[in-house]
Scaffold this active site. Structure first.
Site, PDB file in Angstrom:
ATOM      1  N   TYR A 160       0.818  -1.228   0.000  1.00 46.51           N
ATOM      2  CA  TYR A 160       0.000   0.000   0.000  1.00 46.51           C
ATOM      3  C   TYR A 160       0.851   1.277   0.000  1.00 46.51           C
ATOM      4  O   TYR A 160       0.668   2.133  -0.887  1.00 46.51           O
ATOM      5  CB  TYR A 160      -0.988  -0.029   1.174  1.00 46.51           C
ATOM      6  CG  TYR A 160      -1.969   1.123   1.175  1.00 46.51           C
ATOM      7  CD1 TYR A 160      -3.108   1.105   0.370  1.00 46.51           C
ATOM      8  CD2 TYR A 160      -1.760   2.246   1.966  1.00 46.51           C
ATOM      9  CE1 TYR A 160      -4.007   2.157   0.360  1.00 46.51           C
ATOM     10  CE2 TYR A 160      -2.652   3.307   1.968  1.00 46.51           C
ATOM     11  CZ  TYR A 160      -3.773   3.261   1.171  1.00 46.51           C
ATOM     12  OH  TYR A 160      -4.656   4.313   1.157  1.00 46.51           O
ATOM     13  N   LYS A 164       1.113   4.103  -3.051  1.00 47.72           N
ATOM     14  CA  LYS A 164       0.758   5.516  -2.836  1.00 47.72           C
ATOM     15  C   LYS A 164       1.949   6.439  -3.086  1.00 47.72           C
ATOM     16  O   LYS A 164       1.784   7.572  -3.542  1.00 47.72           O
ATOM     17  CB  LYS A 164       0.203   5.693  -1.416  1.00 47.72           C
ATOM     18  CG  LYS A 164      -1.141   4.988  -1.203  1.00 47.72           C
ATOM     19  CD  LYS A 164      -2.207   5.554  -2.124  1.00 47.72           C
ATOM     20  CE  LYS A 164      -3.541   4.863  -1.988  1.00 47.72           C
ATOM     21  NZ  LYS A 164      -4.572   5.429  -2.865  1.00 47.72           N
TER      22      LYS A 164
HETATM   23  N1  LIG Z   1      -9.782   5.753   4.274  1.00 50.04           N
HETATM   24  C1  LIG Z   1      -8.527   6.100   4.495  1.00 50.04           C
HETATM   25  O1  LIG Z   1      -8.035   6.056   5.644  1.00 50.04           O
HETATM   26  C2  LIG Z   1      -7.665   6.602   3.376  1.00 50.04           C
HETATM   27  C3  LIG Z   1      -6.501   7.312   3.708  1.00 50.04           C
HETATM   28  C4  LIG Z   1      -5.669   7.761   2.685  1.00 50.04           C
HETATM   29  C5  LIG Z   1      -5.991   7.512   1.374  1.00 50.04           C
HETATM   30  N2  LIG Z   1      -7.119   6.815   1.075  1.00 50.04           N
HETATM   31  C6  LIG Z   1      -7.384   6.553  -0.338  1.00 50.04           C
HETATM   32  O2  LIG Z   1      -8.587   7.171  -0.723  1.00 50.04           O
HETATM   33  C7  LIG Z   1      -9.199   6.408  -1.776  1.00 50.04           C
HETATM   34  C8  LIG Z   1     -10.632   6.114  -1.383  1.00 50.04           C
HETATM   35  O3  LIG Z   1     -10.613   5.323  -0.210  1.00 50.04           O
HETATM   36  P1  LIG Z   1     -11.871   5.155   0.738  1.00 50.04           P
HETATM   37  O4  LIG Z   1     -11.365   5.239   2.114  1.00 50.04           O
HETATM   38  O5  LIG Z   1     -12.962   6.024   0.281  1.00 50.04           O
HETATM   39  O6  LIG Z   1     -12.180   3.602   0.451  1.00 50.04           O
HETATM   40  P2  LIG Z   1     -13.574   2.854   0.231  1.00 50.04           P
HETATM   41  O7  LIG Z   1     -13.233   1.410   0.351  1.00 50.04           O
HETATM   42  O8  LIG Z   1     -14.619   3.417   1.118  1.00 50.04           O
HETATM   43  O9  LIG Z   1     -13.922   3.203  -1.291  1.00 50.04           O
HETATM   44  C9  LIG Z   1     -13.141   2.728  -2.351  1.00 50.04           C
HETATM   45  C10 LIG Z   1     -14.040   2.425  -3.534  1.00 50.04           C
HETATM   46  O10 LIG Z   1     -13.193   1.991  -4.622  1.00 50.04           O
HETATM   47  C11 LIG Z   1     -13.887   0.943  -5.293  1.00 50.04           C
HETATM   48  N3  LIG Z   1     -12.931   0.090  -5.992  1.00 50.04           N
HETATM   49  C12 LIG Z   1     -12.065  -0.797  -5.456  1.00 50.04           C
HETATM   50  N4  LIG Z   1     -11.392  -1.426  -6.420  1.00 50.04           N
HETATM   51  C13 LIG Z   1     -11.824  -0.928  -7.602  1.00 50.04           C
HETATM   52  C14 LIG Z   1     -11.505  -1.192  -8.946  1.00 50.04           C
HETATM   53  N5  LIG Z   1     -10.593  -2.116  -9.282  1.00 50.04           N
HETATM   54  N6  LIG Z   1     -12.140  -0.471  -9.916  1.00 50.04           N
HETATM   55  C15 LIG Z   1     -13.072   0.454  -9.590  1.00 50.04           C
HETATM   56  N7  LIG Z   1     -13.428   0.729  -8.318  1.00 50.04           N
HETATM   57  C16 LIG Z   1     -12.808   0.050  -7.338  1.00 50.04           C
HETATM   58  C17 LIG Z   1     -14.611   0.186  -4.194  1.00 50.04           C
HETATM   59  O11 LIG Z   1     -15.674  -0.600  -4.707  1.00 50.04           O
HETATM   60  C18 LIG Z   1     -15.050   1.305  -3.274  1.00 50.04           C
HETATM   61  O12 LIG Z   1     -16.354   1.741  -3.581  1.00 50.04           O
HETATM   62  C19 LIG Z   1      -8.337   5.167  -1.940  1.00 50.04           C
HETATM   63  O13 LIG Z   1      -7.451   5.368  -3.009  1.00 50.04           O
HETATM   64  C20 LIG Z   1      -7.575   5.080  -0.652  1.00 50.04           C
HETATM   65  O14 LIG Z   1      -6.358   4.408  -0.776  1.00 50.04           O
HETATM   66  C21 LIG Z   1      -7.972   6.378   2.039  1.00 50.04           C
END
Ligand SMILES: NC(=O)c1ccc[n+]([C@@H]2O[C@H](COP(=O)([O-])OP(=O)(O)OC[C@H]3O[C@@H](n4cnc5c(N)ncnc54)[C@H](O)[C@@H]3O)[C@@H](O)[C@H]2O)c1
Length: 255
Positions: A160, A164
């Protein structure tokens, strides 16, 4: 309104940060294309946008498939004629995958969704943004674009943070190339945020307390707080901002 008449395509819009971003962008006048691999989740988001008075379309697909990424962009053009803003929010962690997965399979899938998916979406979106006279791309990085997991995670081989970190470099590289074509490319670096991505961590009280303590503000972020930063970066308020990473992390990276 800050995104009046802007066509915005958001991947991963079925949940968490992507969903909050879709709702906020629609409330700022954007025409929002909701995209996700999870059709039911995308339909829920689209319904929420519609009920809030927004204009919305849906495109279902897995961003790791080259033809699918291209189709998602084309469906956006078919529905709204243009594309101005792409938010790459589709992402996974190793925790999304079955616990009996082989380590290298986990590595490949996380890199595939987070990095290759972002690359493929950008690849298909850029020509359309050029055709529209310019645009803005926002990639979801993370605090883990800048630092590794804490030693307490005992996860040195976890893909991960690597995925990133690479997204930040993709952001910088694209920003340099596309600036002359009036396309800005930026990255968001959220701290741990309350979404389904972190649910398996935060439901354990001890792990939650540990994660909270790692953020100087003593709490995790909310998806809406990340969405507001996304709005700033894709809007004209950030007209001189490109190739950067904005931390929205309760002070995590300041330590
Ligand atoms: N939640 C956190 O703590 C956090 C922190 C930093 C960065 N992020 C990043 O933010 C972004 C969103 O994360 P989130 O927390 O909203 O996660 P989440 O799991 O709530 O949402 C992610 C969405 O991406 C979709 N997805 C997964 N694989 C996919 C694919 N191959 N094709 C299309 N869609 C796909 C999922 O179905 C889901 O709806 C991600 O890139 C994550 O790495 C999240």
């Amino acid at each position: 309104m800050r995104l009046d008449n802007k066509v915005t395509l958001i991947t991963g819009a079925g949940s968490g940060i992507g969903r909050a971003t879709a709702l906020l962008f629609a409330s700022e006048g954007a025409q929002v294309m909701v995209s996700d691999v999870d059709e039911d989740a995308a339909l829920v988001t689209a319904d929420m946008v519609r009920k809030s008075g927004g204009t919305v379309g849906i495109s279902i697909g897995d961003v790791t498939e080259e033809g699918t990424a291209a189709r998602i962009v084309q469906q956006t053009i078919t529905q709204f004629s243009q594309l101005h803003v792409l938010v790459n929010s589709a992402g996974i962690t190793a925790r999304n995958l079955p616990s009996d997965s082989k380590p290298f399979d986990v590595w490949r899938r996380v890199m595939d969704v987070n990095l290759n998916g972002t690359y493929l979406m950008c690849w298909s979106a850029v020509p359309e943004m050029e055709r529209a006279g310019g645009g803005s791309i926002l990639n979801l990085g993370s605090i883990m674009s800048h630092v590794g997991y804490p030693p307490q995670f005992k996860s040195g081989f976890n893909p991960y943070p690597v995925s990133k970190g690479a997204i930040l470099q993709l952001t910088r590289n694209l920003a340099n190339d596309l600036a002359s074509r009036n396309i800005r490319v930026n990255c968001l670096a959220p701290g741990f945020t309350e979404t389904s991505l972190t649910e398996s961590l935060t439901k354990d009280r001890e792990t939650l307390a540990f994660l909270q303590s790692r953020h100087p503000m003593g709490r995790l972020g909310k998806p809406e707080e990340i969405a507001h930063a996304a709005l700033y970066l894709v809007s004209d308020d950030a007209s001189f901002v490109t190739g950067t990473s904005l931390a929205v992390d309760g002070g995590y990276l300041a330590q």
